[in-house]
Design an enzyme around this catalytic site. Sequence first.
Site, short mmCIF file in Angstrom:
data_model
loop_
_atom_site.label_atom_id
_atom_site.label_comp_id
_atom_site.label_asym_id
_atom_site.label_seq_id
_atom_site.Cartn_x
_atom_site.Cartn_y
_atom_site.Cartn_z
N ASN A 17 0.88 -1.17 0.00
CA ASN A 17 0.00 0.00 0.00
C ASN A 17 0.92 1.22 0.00
O ASN A 17 1.45 1.61 1.04
CB ASN A 17 -0.89 -0.05 1.25
N LYS A 24 3.28 0.77 3.18
CA LYS A 24 2.94 -0.28 4.15
C LYS A 24 2.99 -1.60 3.41
O LYS A 24 2.56 -1.67 2.24
CB LYS A 24 1.52 -0.07 4.69
N ARG A 98 -2.60 -2.09 -3.49
CA ARG A 98 -3.80 -1.28 -3.30
C ARG A 98 -3.69 -0.08 -4.25
O ARG A 98 -2.71 0.67 -4.20
CB ARG A 98 -3.87 -0.79 -1.87
N HIS A 187 -12.67 3.12 -0.22
CA HIS A 187 -12.66 2.15 0.89
C HIS A 187 -13.46 0.90 0.48
O HIS A 187 -13.96 0.17 1.34
CB HIS A 187 -13.31 2.71 2.17
N ARG A 247 -9.96 15.73 6.54
CA ARG A 247 -10.76 16.13 5.37
C ARG A 247 -12.13 16.63 5.84
O ARG A 247 -12.71 16.09 6.77
CB ARG A 247 -10.99 14.94 4.43
N PHE A 289 -8.47 10.53 17.38
CA PHE A 289 -9.60 10.45 18.30
C PHE A 289 -9.19 10.26 19.75
O PHE A 289 -9.89 10.66 20.66
CB PHE A 289 -10.57 9.34 17.86
N ARG A 290 -8.03 9.59 19.94
CA ARG A 290 -7.58 9.40 21.33
C ARG A 290 -7.32 10.75 21.99
O ARG A 290 -7.72 11.00 23.13
CB ARG A 290 -6.32 8.52 21.37
N GLU A 390 -8.03 -5.05 5.19
CA GLU A 390 -7.89 -4.78 3.75
C GLU A 390 -6.75 -5.60 3.14
O GLU A 390 -6.84 -6.03 2.00
CB GLU A 390 -7.66 -3.28 3.53
P1 ADP Z 1 -6.38 4.94 8.31
O1 ADP Z 1 -6.23 3.52 7.81
O2 ADP Z 1 -7.52 5.69 7.69
O3 ADP Z 1 -5.13 5.73 8.41
P2 ADP Z 1 -7.15 3.69 10.83
O4 ADP Z 1 -8.31 2.84 10.43
O5 ADP Z 1 -5.90 3.01 11.23
O6 ADP Z 1 -6.87 4.84 9.80
O7 ADP Z 1 -7.65 4.61 12.05
C1 ADP Z 1 -6.77 5.54 12.60
C2 ADP Z 1 -7.52 6.35 13.60
O8 ADP Z 1 -8.17 5.50 14.56
C3 ADP Z 1 -6.60 7.20 14.46
O9 ADP Z 1 -6.39 8.45 13.86
C4 ADP Z 1 -7.38 7.35 15.73
O10 ADP Z 1 -8.16 8.52 15.64
C5 ADP Z 1 -8.29 6.18 15.79
N1 ADP Z 1 -7.97 5.27 16.88
C6 ADP Z 1 -7.04 4.29 16.92
N2 ADP Z 1 -7.03 3.68 18.11
C7 ADP Z 1 -7.97 4.29 18.88
C8 ADP Z 1 -8.45 4.13 20.21
N3 ADP Z 1 -7.95 3.21 21.02
N4 ADP Z 1 -9.44 4.95 20.63
C9 ADP Z 1 -9.96 5.89 19.82
N5 ADP Z 1 -9.55 6.08 18.55
C10 ADP Z 1 -8.57 5.31 18.09
#
Ligand code: ADP
Length: 405
Positions: A17, A24, A98, A187, A247, A289-290, A390
């Site tokens: 990817n 990745k 991907r 997605h 976004r 989100f954390r 994925e």
């Molecule tokens: P992408 O593949 O779109 O980069 P992911 O599916 O890996 O993203 O999701 C990443 C996001 O998930 C992080 O930016 C974070 O906001 C959220 N995330 C990951 N772990 C946690 C958690 N334990 N609690 C809350 N949000 C989380």
Amino acid sequence: MTGTTAMSARGAVLVLNAGSSSLKYQLLQPDTEEVQADGVAERIGESESSITHEQDGEESTEVLALPDHHAAIERAMRFFADHGTDLTTAGLLAVGHRVVHGGRTFYRPTLIDPEVISEISRISTLAPLHNPANLIGIDAARSLLPDVPSVAVFDTAFFHSLPDAAATYAIDRGVADLHAIRRYGFHGTSHEYVSQQVAEFLDRPVDLHQIVLHLGNGASASAIAGGSPIDTSMGMTPLEGLVMGTRSGDIDPGIVLHLNRVARLGVDQIDTLLNKQSGLKGLCGENDFRSITEKMAAGDAGARRAYDIYIHRLRRYIGAYMIELGRVDAITFTAGVGENAASVRADALAGLENYGIVIDAERNAVRAKHARRISADDSDVDVLVVPTNEELAIARQAADVVAAL
Ligand code: ADP
């Protein structure tokens, strides 16, 4: 993780990817689902890049200069060799790539040859941030592993069959047709994989009406009836729809005109604003989100407002898809936020008891890595958390293409 021994059983797939400055990768068995190794190279092209490789239970990280994706794959191959896996002779079944945008041309996993490469390049205008990076990954893999077939798996493919009314923008038909302007959706590999997992989990392979909420850094929703998507929130580009990490999701298109005419921003500045400086990040300075949850707990009003706007948009899409589907059997949360943020799941579906949607607070609070039901026993609609995968979906599709040769 057992290196070459397990691989000789059937042949593993290397999944790549490639992003603009990242790569990745994962080496896995499509049938047994065994992950033999995975890794990520970041800040490719900058003076200090880094690469992390995990294999045989060991994680190694190196900070070095990786001028391009070719160098990143070469470094990864040396990590593999250190663990006794020579990728050039390991009998790899395929390299699965991907690829973000398949345009109007690609809606199935496709064996890559020079013609396919030039078509992916031609449709790069539809995904200028993504397809060129995917192509660099394809080029590097083909030159370093010339004997292994490369297969492209498109993020738009699953949504190829969207009904015309859901796929069409209400703009001048001549202009839209000339410039391939329609809703493609993204997605797709995740929405397809997760919706199939839901059908298996509920043991209901046909006629399942479901909503899948892929909430990661990028976020999208889809409505799926009997295995076929009938609507999805991302559009011609991954910018449309839900509020995301960086976004904006849906905005009035008039804002773009205003930014250009009145704020005097150029097209690239607007692109950066909407793709990289908006969404949660634009609203409160954080896209993870954390951190947002921590800040909210500490009483930060900006984080609270960003969260409320995120939930508001999510509920708007859930409501729209409930009407479009007519009947909803399952609502599923997936990806980083969907799999981990219990409060998002609870708030997204709060107060919908009259629609037969009841979350069980205790089940919702459980942290687990497997598919699970979080709705109450008396909920008419099954609410689930299903981890997306994925890489596995890409590996399976790539293996199927090669098997059919
Ligand atoms: P992408 O593949 O779109 O980069 P992911 O599916 O890996 O993203 O999701 C990443 C996001 O998930 C992080 O930016 C974070 O906001 C959220 N995330 C990951 N772990 C946690 C958690 N334990 N609690 C809350 N949000 C989380």
